[in-house]
Design a protein around this motif. Structure first.
Motif, mmCIF file in Angstrom:
data_model
loop_
_atom_site.group_PDB
_atom_site.id
_atom_site.type_symbol
_atom_site.label_atom_id
_atom_site.label_comp_id
_atom_site.label_asym_id
_atom_site.label_seq_id
_atom_site.Cartn_x
_atom_site.Cartn_y
_atom_site.Cartn_z
ATOM 1 N N GLU A 152 0.807 -1.227 0.000
ATOM 2 C CA GLU A 152 0.000 0.000 0.000
ATOM 3 C C GLU A 152 0.842 1.281 0.000
ATOM 4 O OE1 GLU A 152 -4.065 0.066 1.314
ATOM 5 O OE2 GLU A 152 -3.324 1.064 3.118
ATOM 6 N N LYS A 154 0.678 4.673 1.087
ATOM 7 C CA LYS A 154 -0.163 5.307 2.115
ATOM 8 C C LYS A 154 0.673 6.310 2.895
ATOM 9 C CE LYS A 154 -2.826 3.294 6.033
ATOM 10 N NZ LYS A 154 -2.968 2.010 6.762
ATOM 11 N N LYS A 215 -7.799 2.704 -3.513
ATOM 12 C CA LYS A 215 -8.241 2.559 -2.122
ATOM 13 C C LYS A 215 -9.046 3.788 -1.747
ATOM 14 C CE LYS A 215 -7.566 -0.406 1.221
ATOM 15 N NZ LYS A 215 -6.545 -0.109 2.161
ATOM 16 N N GLU A 264 -14.627 -5.773 1.110
ATOM 17 C CA GLU A 264 -14.008 -5.821 2.440
ATOM 18 C C GLU A 264 -15.025 -6.058 3.554
ATOM 19 O OE1 GLU A 264 -10.846 -2.960 3.493
ATOM 20 O OE2 GLU A 264 -12.166 -2.372 5.135
ATOM 21 N N SER A 323 -4.370 -5.436 6.975
ATOM 22 C CA SER A 323 -4.028 -4.573 8.132
ATOM 23 C C SER A 323 -3.331 -5.290 9.288
ATOM 24 C CB SER A 323 -5.262 -3.880 8.718
ATOM 25 O OG SER A 323 -5.996 -3.205 7.745
ATOM 26 N N GLY A 345 0.366 -1.946 4.614
ATOM 27 C CA GLY A 345 0.761 -0.552 4.464
ATOM 28 C C GLY A 345 1.823 -0.171 5.463
ATOM 29 N N GLU A 346 1.363 0.117 6.682
ATOM 30 C CA GLU A 346 2.225 0.708 7.711
ATOM 31 C C GLU A 346 3.592 0.054 7.870
ATOM 32 O OE1 GLU A 346 0.329 1.156 11.512
ATOM 33 O OE2 GLU A 346 2.249 1.531 12.520
HETATM 34 O O1 LIG Z 1 -1.343 -0.031 7.295
HETATM 35 P P1 LIG Z 1 -1.842 -1.433 7.547
HETATM 36 O O2 LIG Z 1 -2.207 -1.684 8.970
HETATM 37 O O3 LIG Z 1 -0.884 -2.450 7.010
HETATM 38 O O4 LIG Z 1 -3.218 -1.574 6.713
HETATM 39 C C1 LIG Z 1 -3.236 -1.526 5.316
HETATM 40 C C2 LIG Z 1 -4.687 -1.580 4.817
HETATM 41 O O5 LIG Z 1 -5.224 -2.814 5.167
HETATM 42 C C3 LIG Z 1 -5.520 -0.440 5.409
HETATM 43 O O6 LIG Z 1 -4.975 0.753 4.977
HETATM 44 C C4 LIG Z 1 -6.990 -0.490 5.014
HETATM 45 C C5 LIG Z 1 -7.753 -1.602 4.892
HETATM 46 N N1 LIG Z 1 -9.014 -1.289 4.531
HETATM 47 C C6 LIG Z 1 -9.105 0.044 4.424
HETATM 48 C C7 LIG Z 1 -10.186 0.850 4.062
HETATM 49 C C8 LIG Z 1 -9.969 2.205 3.995
HETATM 50 C C9 LIG Z 1 -8.747 2.770 4.322
HETATM 51 C C10 LIG Z 1 -7.657 1.984 4.674
HETATM 52 C C11 LIG Z 1 -7.833 0.613 4.735
#
Ligand SMILES: O=P(O)(O)OC[C@@H](O)[C@@H](O)c1c[nH]c2ccccc12
Length: 370
Positions: A152, A154, A215, A264, A323, A345-346
């Motif tokens: 991601e 982000k 996204k 999702e 996530s 992402g993070e």
């Molecule tokens: O940064 P993470 O914890 O790795 O997560 C990424 C992604 O899953 C997350 O940004 C996300 C999942 N579904 C979403 C819906 C909207 C915004 C953001 C998201």
């Protein structure tokens, strides 16, 4: 003009006033019907206007119950020369997800005015060709024997703030691709994630081959067309903010445009709703609760256990663990739970070189170099 006098408000609350012309209406979800979808949408009876709970809590009027409401405008009250809006539970967002959706609604009205659907529709032939998002995930998973990576792009999030100051979306995307990402996810929400459609477009125009997920908080079909016009190959449909009829209808639009739809879910109820919808072939399990920001990766495991996991396997639905994934153990955990892809992402974006961090996250080099 603001009226601070609690006495007046108290009096109004107690005695009430005649309904002004724009008193709160029952809430509605609106979903634009694109010109070429009118017939099929009607035929499939996926109505384009769905009524929600009428708010009295008895469930009457619920067609597709879900917790995220649409904004109902604050009523303007008039007391002699004064005019004020009263905050009520109906016009105050209950959580961050609701706030995001309400803000999105307002932004969308402006964007749609600037570029109505008929105009947008005409621009589509100039969009870059669609790439096979689902195919890329399957191919990567078969090649590495590990979940395929959707990496991601982000910059920030409402729960974590700024994740990366020095943010070059194209350089990050290139580094992800070189180091084995199968697909990329590009945040386009500006207000809460500091993303943009310009980033999506720039990444697509820079020669990146990985298919791109837009996204975004999609609440209107118009956004799907917009995402495609900016080079998206897949879009996200968040079950928590969409009634079933919109999910069905939006999946149909995706099919017409050749886009993949990542649907999702966060809990069992959403998973069951989505499993009851035809044509879903890609499901994301978000380990983060978007209303509270709590993250728990065992969510992925829980939602794939038993009957649900069996149905998913039987229908060959590809599941993405989303996530809160930080270590090779986390990747192994969700892989053992049954996911064939992960969305991260993070834990990558915070590293000095987000692409190089992929080998650390997976515990091995998953790039095409190997
Ligand atoms: O940064 P993470 O914890 O790795 O997560 C990424 C992604 O899953 C997350 O940004 C996300 C999942 N579904 C979403 C819906 C909207 C915004 C953001 C998201």
């Amino acid at each position: 003009m603001e009226v601070g006098a609690l006495g007046i408000i108290g009096a109004i609350v107690r005695f009430g006033i005649g309904a002004p012309p724009n008193c709160p209406q029952p809430r509605f979800l609106r979903c634009t019907t694109p010109p070429h979808m009118e017939e099929s949408a009607a035929a499939a009876s996926t109505s384009t206007v769905q009524s929600l709970d009428n708010g009295d809590g008895d469930g009457e009027g619920i067609q597709h119950p879900h917790p995220i409401r649409r904004r109902s405008p604050a009523a303007v009250h008039y007391v002699g020369p004064f005019q004020f809006r009263m905050e009520t539970p109906d016009n105050t967002p209950r959580n961050i997800l609701e706030k995001i959706v309400w803000d999105k609604d307002a932004q969308l009205s402006l964007m749609k005015e600037r570029k109505p659907l008929v105009v947008l529709h005409k621009l589509l032939p100039q969009a870059p060709p669609v790439r096979d998002f689902l195919g890329a995930l399957k191919e990567s998973c078969n090649r590495t024997g590990m979940p395929a990576l959707i990496a991601e792009v982000k910059k920030a999030s409402p729960s974590r703030g700024i994740l990366r100051e020095n943010f070059d979306p194209v350089a990050i995307a290139q580094s992800y691709e070189e180091n084995g990402a199968a697909c990329l996810s590009v945040l386009t929400d500006e207000k809460y994630f500091q993303g943009s459609f310009e980033n999506l477009h720039a990444i697509r125009s820079a020669g990146i081959k990985c298919p791109l997920l837009c996204k975004e908080f999609i609440i209107d079909a118009w956004q799907i067309y917009y995402a495609r016009s900016k080079g998206a190959d897949a879009i996200l449909l968040i079950a928590a903010i969409l009634p079933d009829s919109d999910i069905k209808y939006m999946i149909k639009i995706c099919k017409i445009l050749g886009l993949a739809a990542l649907v999702e879910v966060h809990d069992e109820r959403e998973m069951d709703r989505v499993l009851a919808i035809d044509g879903v072939n890609l499901i994301g399990i978000n380990n983060r609760n978007l209303e509270t920001f709590e993250v728990d990766i065992s969510n992925t495991k829980r939602l794939l256990e038993g009957e649900r996991g069996r149905i998913i396997a039987e229908r060959d639905i590809l599941v993405v663990g989303e996530s809160g994934l930080f270590t090779p153990e986390d990747i192994a955990f969700v892989q053992n739970s049954g996911v064939k892809a992960v969305l991260v992402g993070e834990s990558l974006i915070k590293q000095e070189d987000p692409g190089k961090a992929i080998a650390g996250l997976f515990g091995k080099d998953i790039s095409l170099r190997t």
